[in-house]
Design a protein around this motif. Structure first.
Motif, short mmCIF file in Angstrom:
data_model
loop_
_atom_site.label_atom_id
_atom_site.label_comp_id
_atom_site.label_asym_id
_atom_site.label_seq_id
_atom_site.Cartn_x
_atom_site.Cartn_y
_atom_site.Cartn_z
N UNK A 122 59.65 62.05 73.72
CA UNK A 122 60.70 63.20 73.36
C UNK A 122 59.80 65.08 73.29
N UNK A 123 58.83 64.38 74.32
CA UNK A 123 58.20 65.93 74.46
C UNK A 123 56.85 66.11 73.66
N UNK A 124 56.58 67.07 74.03
CA UNK A 124 55.21 67.89 72.32
C UNK A 124 56.34 67.78 71.15
N UNK A 125 57.58 68.00 70.87
CA UNK A 125 57.31 68.26 69.12
C UNK A 125 57.55 66.87 69.01
N UNK A 126 57.58 65.17 69.98
CA UNK A 126 58.30 64.18 69.07
C UNK A 126 56.65 63.78 69.54
N UNK A 127 55.24 64.26 70.17
CA UNK A 127 53.89 63.80 69.63
C UNK A 127 53.42 64.66 68.79
N UNK A 128 53.77 66.12 68.12
CA UNK A 128 53.28 66.67 66.80
C UNK A 128 54.09 66.07 65.95
N UNK A 129 55.02 65.66 66.14
CA UNK A 129 55.89 65.20 64.75
C UNK A 129 54.72 63.49 64.43
N UNK A 130 54.42 62.99 65.43
CA UNK A 130 54.04 61.49 65.46
C UNK A 130 52.77 61.83 64.46
N UNK A 131 51.69 63.29 65.46
CA UNK A 131 50.43 63.56 64.68
C UNK A 131 50.78 64.18 62.82
N UNK A 132 51.58 64.74 62.31
CA UNK A 132 51.85 64.86 61.67
C UNK A 132 51.98 64.15 60.43
N UNK A 133 52.87 62.72 61.10
CA UNK A 133 53.25 61.58 59.95
C UNK A 133 52.04 60.79 59.32
N UNK A 134 51.05 61.01 60.77
CA UNK A 134 49.81 59.77 60.88
C UNK A 134 49.10 60.71 59.67
N UNK A 135 48.93 61.75 60.26
CA UNK A 135 47.91 63.01 59.19
C UNK A 135 48.53 62.78 57.63
N UNK A 136 49.53 62.62 57.62
CA UNK A 136 50.90 62.39 55.61
C UNK A 136 50.31 61.51 55.36
N UNK A 137 50.33 60.37 56.23
CA UNK A 137 50.08 58.83 55.59
C UNK A 137 48.69 58.51 55.03
N UNK A 138 47.74 59.12 56.44
CA UNK A 138 46.46 58.30 56.44
C UNK A 138 46.42 59.41 54.80
N UNK A 139 46.20 60.92 54.99
CA UNK A 139 45.58 61.09 54.04
C UNK A 139 46.30 60.28 52.63
N UNK A 140 47.22 60.26 52.30
CA UNK A 140 48.42 59.69 51.39
C UNK A 140 47.32 58.22 51.23
N UNK A 141 46.79 57.74 51.67
CA UNK A 141 46.52 55.92 52.02
C UNK A 141 45.10 56.39 51.87
N UNK A 142 43.96 57.38 51.84
CA UNK A 142 43.07 57.76 51.94
C UNK A 142 42.44 58.00 50.14
N UNK A 143 44.02 59.19 50.43
CA UNK A 143 43.21 59.49 48.57
C UNK A 143 44.04 58.22 47.69
N UNK A 144 43.82 56.64 48.20
CA UNK A 144 45.16 56.08 46.71
C UNK A 144 43.40 55.82 47.34
N UNK A 145 42.72 55.33 48.91
CA UNK A 145 41.37 53.71 48.37
C UNK A 145 40.42 54.88 47.28
N UNK A 146 40.80 56.14 46.85
CA UNK A 146 39.59 56.74 46.19
C UNK A 146 39.85 56.53 44.95
N UNK A 147 41.68 57.00 44.35
CA UNK A 147 42.26 56.58 43.01
C UNK A 147 41.72 55.28 42.79
N UNK A 148 42.33 54.47 43.78
CA UNK A 148 41.22 52.55 43.58
C UNK A 148 40.22 52.79 43.04
N UNK A 149 39.50 53.28 43.11
CA UNK A 149 37.90 53.31 43.61
C UNK A 149 37.30 54.13 42.47
N UNK A 150 38.32 54.71 42.32
CA UNK A 150 38.17 55.74 40.88
C UNK A 150 38.40 54.64 39.84
#
Length: 470
Positions: A122-150
């Motif tokens: 999908x070109x550069x747009x597709x690559x950036x969309x994937x990177x943005x989704x990984x950033x959103x997902x992984x920040x959310x997941x790591x926030x979950x980890x830290x919430x549970x640890x807390x």
């Protein structure tokens, strides 16, 4: 990611040399074909001949078995035990199919990253969309980890009910047992050192320990459930969901984002494969990891729901702060909560690894120097992300809220919609009719299920109806 274009050019000019580099010319192979995320290097100061299969299985399994396992018993409360286990198996099969799509379409173009594959399709747009989704997902997941640890270490209060943490239970309430300080010290003393490692294979030992700690949690939960079943103090769990009206039907779909999140590992598959001594082993590694994790998920869901029934909370660890009705209940509660808090601490750097790389690609994609070679940029990106995660963990009220957001948005794109779209796009003309039918089916199911889940959660929020999941 930042040197992907350069890698592509090198491949063009040095393609004939590949035949001669398979056995001995490891330096040439690492420059031309390995991931720009972490290239293999061999020199006086950095000898690395490739990761082992066992280490790769540990890393991928640890990526999969994160905090999602804690919410799976609550999905059984929504779906019922029979339907819930069937859906876990279905999501595992679909996840294996989507990873297989990523690996299949990576081969013709020699693509060495998920982002690169999206760029090819999908070109550069597709690559950036994937990177943005990984950033959103992984920040959310790591926030979950830290919430549970807390929640585990410092305690939590939900719907007017206070759940004391380990420190409060051991020492009583003090200023130094509070959530903000506990998470700050955890970040500085645990996450910062582990997040500073630049090669994923360096985490294989901690990954093995993390899987072992998850198994400890499972064994204790199963042991308590079997003991109580033998003593006749447990009721037979529901096998099917309770359907009373149309809203209860829509509510079934709220379990989908949690199940999707539980199997998201796609962002680390290429990175793990790139570090393998024998990269062709990545497919069996994925299959073995998914089977191992599915067994752990099914057993955790089964015994967790049997043990707590309709009292199962969105984060089952919160159920382990009261009398379990078995000998040594207090000690078992503490062991369960400590083991899983440690598990999440060890899983954290694996998810953070992909988060940092995709954040760098999203915001510093034009940089000519790879992230791992630019210490200043590496430190800035790492500190910035850790700060965002720490703040999120202190201000987001519960892990279930974060699960719903990440699972219904970024996770479903990473795990299902993007791989299926790559198969439909088929830039190399290698898709079979079956591939395209499966891809269309996955997109339809993913979009429908998550739209309904978002609607059901929004309806429950605005109508102020009590959630049946926690």
């Amino acid at each position: 990611m930042t040197i992907q274009a350069e890698t592509h050019q090198i491949k063009k000019h040095k393609h004939p040399s590949r035949k001669h580099s398979k056995k001995k010319d490891s330096v040439t192979v690492s420059v031309n074909e390995k991931s720009p995320l972490i290239p293999k290097k061999k020199g006086a100061h950095n000898e690395f001949n490739g990761a082992s299969m066992s280490g790769a299985i540990m890393n991928l399994s640890t990526t999969i078995i994160g905090a999602g396992i804690m919410a799976l018993p609550a999905t059984m409360k929504v779906l019922g035990l029979g339907l819930g286990i069937a859906v876990i198996i279905l999501v595992a099969v679909l996840s294996e199919a989507t990873v297989r799509i990523l690996l299949k379409y990576s081969r013709p173009g020699g693509t060495d990253s998920y982002g690169g594959l999206m760029g090819d399709a999908f070109g550069e747009v597709g690559k950036k969309m994937l990177q943005a989704c990984v950033v959103i997902n992984n920040i959310g997941v790591l926030v979950i980890y830290m919430i549970i640890i807390g929640d585990v270490v410092a305690g939590s209060s939900l719907n007017g009910v206070h759940h004391p943490g380990l420190l409060e239970g051991w020492f009583g309430p003090h200023w130094w047992t509070g959530r903000i300080l506990v998470l700050l010290l955890t970040t500085l003393c645990v996450f910062v050192p582990l997040a500073s490692l630049k090669r994923m294979d360096s985490l294989s030992v901690t990954s093995g320990l993390a899987v072992a700690l998850a198994v400890v949690f499972l064994i204790i939960t199963a042991g308590i459930a079997i003991f109580k079943m033998a003593s006749g103090t447990l009721q037979m769990p529901r096998l099917l969901p309770e359907i009373t009206d149309i809203n209860s039907v829509w509510n079934l779909f709220t379990a989908v984002p949690v199940l999707v999140t539980a199997y998201i590992c796609h962002f680390n598959v290429h990175s793990i494969g790139n570090e393998l001594e024998n990269p062709s082993l990545i497919e069996p590694i994925v299959q073995i990891s998914l089977v191992l994790c599915t067994i752990v998920y099914i057993m955790t869901s089964f015994f967790g729901f049997i043990l707590f029934g309709d009292a199962t909370m969105g984060d089952i660890l919160q159920n382990f702060d009261s009398d379990l009705g078995v000998p040594f209940s207090v000690e078992l509660n503490d062991i369960v909560r400590v083991s899983y808090a440690l598990h999440l601490m060890l899983v954290f750097p694996l998810v953070f690894y992909a988060l940092r790389l995709n954040t760098d690609g999203l915001f510093f994609g034009s940089s000519e120097v790879p992230l791992e070679l630019d210490n200043k940029r590496f430190a800035i990106v790492s500190v910035g992300l850790l700060s965002v995660i720490y703040l999120g963990a202190n201000f987001i009220p519960s892990a279930w809220d974060a699960f719903q957001f990440t699972g219904a948005t970024a996770a479903v794109c990473i795990g299902f919609i993007f791989p299926a779209s790559i198969a439909i796009r088929d830039v190399y003309g290698i898709a079979t009719k079956g591939d395209k039918i499966l891809a269309v089916l996955m997109i339809c199911i993913a979009v429908f299920a998550n739209v309904v889940a978002i609607y059901s959660d929004a309806y429950a929020l605005f109508k102020k109806t009590p959630s049946t999941r926690a």
